[in-house]
Scaffold this active site. Structure first.
Site, PDB file in Angstrom:
ATOM      1  N   TYR A 196      -2.040  -1.264  10.202  1.00 21.51           N
ATOM      2  CA  TYR A 196      -2.122  -1.392   8.739  1.00 21.51           C
ATOM      3  C   TYR A 196      -0.828  -0.954   8.052  1.00 21.51           C
ATOM      4  O   TYR A 196      -0.226  -1.713   7.275  1.00 21.51           O
ATOM      5  CB  TYR A 196      -3.308  -0.595   8.211  1.00 21.51           C
ATOM      6  CG  TYR A 196      -3.547  -0.797   6.731  1.00 21.51           C
ATOM      7  CD1 TYR A 196      -4.209  -1.936   6.277  1.00 21.51           C
ATOM      8  CD2 TYR A 196      -3.099   0.131   5.797  1.00 21.51           C
ATOM      9  CE1 TYR A 196      -4.434  -2.146   4.925  1.00 21.51           C
ATOM     10  CE2 TYR A 196      -3.309  -0.071   4.439  1.00 21.51           C
ATOM     11  CZ  TYR A 196      -3.985  -1.203   4.013  1.00 21.51           C
ATOM     12  OH  TYR A 196      -4.182  -1.407   2.674  1.00 21.51           O
ATOM     13  N   SER A 213       0.848  -1.183   0.000  1.00 18.24           N
ATOM     14  CA  SER A 213       0.000   0.000   0.000  1.00 18.24           C
ATOM     15  C   SER A 213       0.886   1.235   0.000  1.00 18.24           C
ATOM     16  O   SER A 213       2.034   1.198   0.469  1.00 18.24           O
ATOM     17  CB  SER A 213      -0.904   0.012   1.233  1.00 18.24           C
ATOM     18  OG  SER A 213      -1.542   1.267   1.403  1.00 18.24           O
TER      19      SER A 213
END
Length: 265
Positions: free
Chosen positions: A155, A141
């Site tokens: 995350y 990401s």
């Protein structure tokens, strides 16, 4: 002379979003597929869509189960399928403050996002190396390239791990023709933010959203070219360049001012 077995691409989290887009892109390139995710019916529907082009095998598995990676590889071996490409895409987010979820939720998240990725890669790496032109594509990401935001505490660290993991794999396996890549997309139109329940509260400019098909194409193209890091979209590449030149304290301050716009608590 025996006919060599075709090299399959195993795509985790293939039932929707970027995973499904990656499966479609590989099918367009005539690469046979093994699709895995929790939702059998979603996988079967995608497989039916793609079988007119390539062989598609479905093997449903829930990577939150610590036994799933070994079971999945055992099933692949039982079917005598040869994995040449591994796409570690399965993932999700746990929104809210770190102390707002119980430890079981965090432990499951880490199992899916890091432990299962490592185990699947370890179990399949001998076959990937044996191929002579093996590929590993880890869907990370853009969060891996920025200071961590509040509201999804694990995350960014998990995605940063995938980036470093990809770098190490690329170095260790280059002598066998293996390309390892971390794909780091920004905000992408998929079910991800619907699952976390954050889409309605997010204030992200429309121009910052990427299409899953474009992300998939960029990731596979970059992986084929031997690029270790792929950041889709010129806006995100520019932002990455800018953040890299900011002092860390300034980058942290920037994230503190803006993170709640994209992940309200």
């Amino acid at each position: 002379m025996s006919t060599p077995r075709p090299g399959y691409a195993l795509v985790t989290g293939a039932s929707s979003g970027i995973g499904a887009a990656i499966a479609r892109e590989y099918a367009r390139r005539d690469v046979p597929l093994i699709l895995t995710a929790r939702r059998q019916e979603r996988l079967e529907a995608l497989a039916d869509e793609l079988r007119s082009r390539v062989d598609v095998q479905v093997a449903a598995a829930d990577l939150a189960d610590p036994q799933a990676p070994a079971g999945l590889v055992a099933e692949i071996e039982r079917r005598a399928l040869h994995v040449r490409i591994l796409v570690n895409n399965a993932g999700y987010g746990v929104p809210g403050r770190y102390d707002g979820s119980d430890w079981a939720a965090h432990a499951t998240f880490l199992q899916v996002m890091t432990t299962a990725v490592c185990e699947l890669t370890w179990r399949l790496l001998p076959a990937i190396r044996e191929s002579g032109d093996g590929r590993i594509l880890n869907v990370a990401s853009f969060a891996a390239l920025m200071p961590a935001a509040d509201g999804q505490t694990l995350y960014a660290p998990a995605k940063s791990f995938l980036l470093k993991f990809s770098e190490a794999l690329a170095l260790e396996n280059a002598d066998r023709g293996v390309h390892a890549t971390a794909l780091c997309p920004g905000f992408t139109r998929s079910e991800f933010h619907d699952v976390t329940g954050t889409r309605a509260r997010m204030r992200v400019p429309p121009r910052m959203w990427l299409e899953a098909a474009d992300v998939a194409r960029a990731g596979i193209d970059g992986n084929e070219r031997g690029r270790v890091l792929v950041v889709p979209g010129w806006r995100y590449r520019l932002l990455h360049a800018l953040v890299r030149h900011l002092p860390h304290r300034g980058a942290m301050a920037l994230m503190a001012r803006n993170s709640r716009k994209i992940r309200p608590l």
